[in-house]
Write a protein that holds these residues in place. Structure first.
Motif, PDB file in Angstrom:
ATOM      1  N   MET A 169       0.587  -1.291  -0.224  1.00 50.84           N
ATOM      2  CA  MET A 169      -0.063   0.022  -0.198  1.00 50.84           C
ATOM      3  C   MET A 169       0.881   1.267   0.045  1.00 50.84           C
ATOM      4  O   MET A 169       0.407   2.113  -0.664  1.00 50.84           O
ATOM      5  N   ARG A 170       1.961   1.133   0.673  1.00 55.83           N
ATOM      6  CA  ARG A 170       2.889   2.399   0.779  1.00 55.83           C
ATOM      7  C   ARG A 170       3.678   2.619  -0.577  1.00 55.83           C
ATOM      8  O   ARG A 170       3.479   3.742  -1.302  1.00 55.83           O
ATOM      9  N   SER A 171       3.886   1.389  -1.011  1.00 54.87           N
ATOM     10  CA  SER A 171       4.631   1.336  -2.532  1.00 54.87           C
ATOM     11  C   SER A 171       3.661   2.163  -3.362  1.00 54.87           C
ATOM     12  O   SER A 171       3.960   2.794  -4.441  1.00 54.87           O
ATOM     13  N   GLY A 172       2.394   1.655  -3.595  1.00 54.09           N
ATOM     14  CA  GLY A 172       1.518   2.216  -4.349  1.00 54.09           C
ATOM     15  C   GLY A 172       1.334   3.604  -4.389  1.00 54.09           C
ATOM     16  O   GLY A 172       1.235   4.314  -5.446  1.00 54.09           O
ATOM     17  N   ALA A 173       0.952   4.161  -2.924  1.00 50.48           N
ATOM     18  CA  ALA A 173       0.814   5.477  -3.131  1.00 50.48           C
ATOM     19  C   ALA A 173       2.069   6.331  -3.439  1.00 50.48           C
ATOM     20  O   ALA A 173       1.901   7.374  -3.984  1.00 50.48           O
ATOM     21  N   PHE A 238      13.575   7.444   0.611  1.00 48.42           N
ATOM     22  CA  PHE A 238      12.084   7.035   0.092  1.00 48.42           C
ATOM     23  C   PHE A 238      11.953   5.603   0.319  1.00 48.42           C
ATOM     24  O   PHE A 238      11.169   5.105  -0.498  1.00 48.42           O
ATOM     25  N   ASP A 239      12.620   5.098   1.292  1.00 43.27           N
ATOM     26  CA  ASP A 239      12.342   3.204   1.214  1.00 43.27           C
ATOM     27  C   ASP A 239      11.561   2.925   2.338  1.00 43.27           C
ATOM     28  O   ASP A 239      11.452   1.921   2.905  1.00 43.27           O
ATOM     29  N   LEU A 240      10.388   3.719   2.410  1.00 46.49           N
ATOM     30  CA  LEU A 240       9.184   3.181   3.328  1.00 46.49           C
ATOM     31  C   LEU A 240       8.649   1.900   2.923  1.00 46.49           C
ATOM     32  O   LEU A 240       8.302   1.225   3.728  1.00 46.49           O
ATOM     33  N   PRO A 241       8.437   1.395   1.799  1.00 46.70           N
ATOM     34  CA  PRO A 241       7.684   0.286   1.444  1.00 46.70           C
ATOM     35  C   PRO A 241       8.564  -1.073   2.014  1.00 46.70           C
ATOM     36  O   PRO A 241       8.106  -2.002   1.829  1.00 46.70           O
ATOM     37  N   GLU A 242       9.669  -0.801   2.029  1.00 45.40           N
ATOM     38  CA  GLU A 242      10.664  -1.860   2.686  1.00 45.40           C
ATOM     39  C   GLU A 242      11.445  -1.503   4.038  1.00 45.40           C
ATOM     40  O   GLU A 242      12.487  -2.016   4.155  1.00 45.40           O
ATOM     41  N   PHE A 328      20.980  10.790   3.830  1.00 42.29           N
ATOM     42  CA  PHE A 328      19.777  11.331   4.512  1.00 42.29           C
ATOM     43  C   PHE A 328      18.838  10.451   5.440  1.00 42.29           C
ATOM     44  O   PHE A 328      18.896   9.098   4.768  1.00 42.29           O
ATOM     45  N   PRO A 329      18.185  10.392   6.493  1.00 40.20           N
ATOM     46  CA  PRO A 329      17.511   9.728   6.775  1.00 40.20           C
ATOM     47  C   PRO A 329      16.311   9.431   6.478  1.00 40.20           C
ATOM     48  O   PRO A 329      15.663  10.290   5.614  1.00 40.20           O
ATOM     49  N   ARG A 330      15.430   8.176   6.869  1.00 39.88           N
ATOM     50  CA  ARG A 330      14.216   7.842   6.035  1.00 39.88           C
ATOM     51  C   ARG A 330      13.116   9.048   6.294  1.00 39.88           C
ATOM     52  O   ARG A 330      13.056   9.496   7.688  1.00 39.88           O
ATOM     53  N   LEU A 331      12.272   9.635   5.547  1.00 41.51           N
ATOM     54  CA  LEU A 331      11.146  10.169   5.877  1.00 41.51           C
ATOM     55  C   LEU A 331       9.871   9.327   6.357  1.00 41.51           C
ATOM     56  O   LEU A 331       9.842   8.138   6.126  1.00 41.51           O
ATOM     57  N   ARG A 332       9.084  10.114   6.973  1.00 40.54           N
ATOM     58  CA  ARG A 332       7.670   9.528   7.419  1.00 40.54           C
ATOM     59  C   ARG A 332       6.856   9.415   6.125  1.00 40.54           C
ATOM     60  O   ARG A 332       7.000  10.329   5.245  1.00 40.54           O
ATOM     61  N   ILE A 333       5.972   8.825   6.302  1.00 38.49           N
ATOM     62  CA  ILE A 333       4.965   8.645   4.956  1.00 38.49           C
ATOM     63  C   ILE A 333       4.235  10.121   4.854  1.00 38.49           C
ATOM     64  O   ILE A 333       4.020  10.438   3.572  1.00 38.49           O
TER      65      ILE A 333
END
Length: 370
Positions: A169-173, A238-242, A328-333
């Motif tokens: 779902m994160r990856s799709g968005a 931007f690696d929120l899906p993983e 850079f650190p990971r962003l929040r969704i």
């Protein structure tokens, strides 16, 4: 004919000779069939080789950023470490999961690989080195690269796993959001070049690359394209899906063996495709550095094969992508989506309008110094 200079190391002469030999020895139909098979084999071999090289390069560059040595056990400087890892993945057992949608689960990896291979075939690697030269090449690349998200969604949903589903779902968005900005940035360059055909776009940048020809709007489009492309490949930040700390491995948590290898392979090849399209559309692709009126300099530049120019420009963009990933650190969704919908997309739309005005009023560098 675009070029008049001697180019002794170009591969298009070899491909022309092979084409002539096949058509001289075989009927037209079989000559075309054999050519298609040869092109397919070459594309898949190049696809696999690039993935192996990119994985090794990323490991070494990452180690440099983190003051480590990186791979150094298998082969000199660890150059065969990635090959060993590929062999390990190939012989790993594929674990069969209960309570999954088996058809969709096993189909998903092929969607992702198929999408990246189709986009791969339209990239002009050098003068005459392009499998398919569509007159709507930019639109084609945007379209087929978008098919990969179908595989991600199928993988997440069919796994019957909450982590996988949240990652999908994160990856799709994320993909749908940033695909808009990437597409509009490319359309800005289409307005500047007056064509969607990638080969023609490269030839039009002979004396002035698009990033300079379009003034500030071209530079803005280039920066937005790099950000959006980086987000589409699910690379940090931007690696929120993983996100390993939250979702184990995201949408491919339940995959193992060769199936996991497909996802891993596609991630690196998508990074290469994003960099290739950026180099082709903004930085002249395989076109060497040329200065109008400096014939001796131009002839010297043409002694460097066009495919080396192409891969050199792509390498610079890939290095920049890796630099960003490990800086850079990971962003929040919410930060991820706000960046796209509140900032990049509005700026992109205004930038497209400004580029249209520049082209209609004849204020590009090519028009000014014509």
């Amino acid at each position: 004919m675009l070029l008049n200079y001697s180019q002794p190391l170009e591969l298009n002469k070899l491909t022309s000779r092979i084409d002539a030999a096949l058509h001289a020895a075989l009927p037209e139909f079989w000559a075309v069939v054999i050519e298609l098979v040869l092109v397919g084999i070459l594309l898949i071999a190049t696809y696999a080789l690039l993935a192996v090289v990119l994985i090794y390069v990323e490991r070494k560059i990452t180690a440099f950023f983190q003051a480590r040595i990186g791979p150094n056990r298998v082969g000199k400087y660890g150059i065969f470490q990635t090959v060993a890892d590929v062999m390990k993945i190939l012989i790993k057992e594929i674990i069969h999961i209960n309570r999954i949608d088996k058809f969709l689960f096993y189909t998903a990896p092929f969607f992702i690989i198929g999408a990246s291979i189709m986009a791969f075939g339209a990239i002009p690697f050098g003068q005459g080195l392009q499998a398919v030269d569509f007159n709507i090449g930019v639109l084609y690349v945007i379209s087929v690269s978008s098919l990969g998200i179908i595989g991600v969604l199928l993988a997440g949903w069919s796994s019957n796993n909450k982590y996988s589903m949240i990652g999908a779902m994160r990856s799709g968005a994320q993909f749908v959001s940033y695909e808009l900005s990437a597409g509009i940035a490319l359309m800005t360059m289409v307005v500047l070049s007056g064509t969607m055909q990638l080969s023609t776009m490269v030839e039009s940048q002979r004396y002035c690359w698009n990033i300079f020809n379009g003034h500030l709007p071209a530079l803005v489009a280039f920066i937005i394209y790099l950000i959006s492309g980086h987000a589409e490949t699910n690379r940090g930040p931007f690696d929120l899906p993983e996100a390993e700390s939250e979702l184990t491995a995201g949408y491919h948590t339940e995959y193992s063996g060769l199936q996991f290898g497909f996802f891993y392979l596609a991630e690196y090849l998508n990074m290469f495709i994003i960099a290739s399209i950026g180099a082709t559309v903004f930085l002249g692709g395989w076109m060497p550095l040329q200065i109008n009126g400096w014939e001796s300099f131009n002839q010297l530049m043409w002694f460097i094969p066009s495919y080396l120019w192409f891969f050199g420009k792509v390498a610079v963009l890939i290095f920049f992508s890796l630099w960003v990933r490990w800086s850079f650190p990971r962003l929040r969704i919410d930060q991820l989506l706000n960046l796209e919908w509140k900032y990049l997309l509005p700026i992109n739309l205004v930038n497209l309008l400004v580029m249209v005005i520049l082209v209609l009023t004849g204020l590009t560098l090519t028009d000014i110094f014509k």
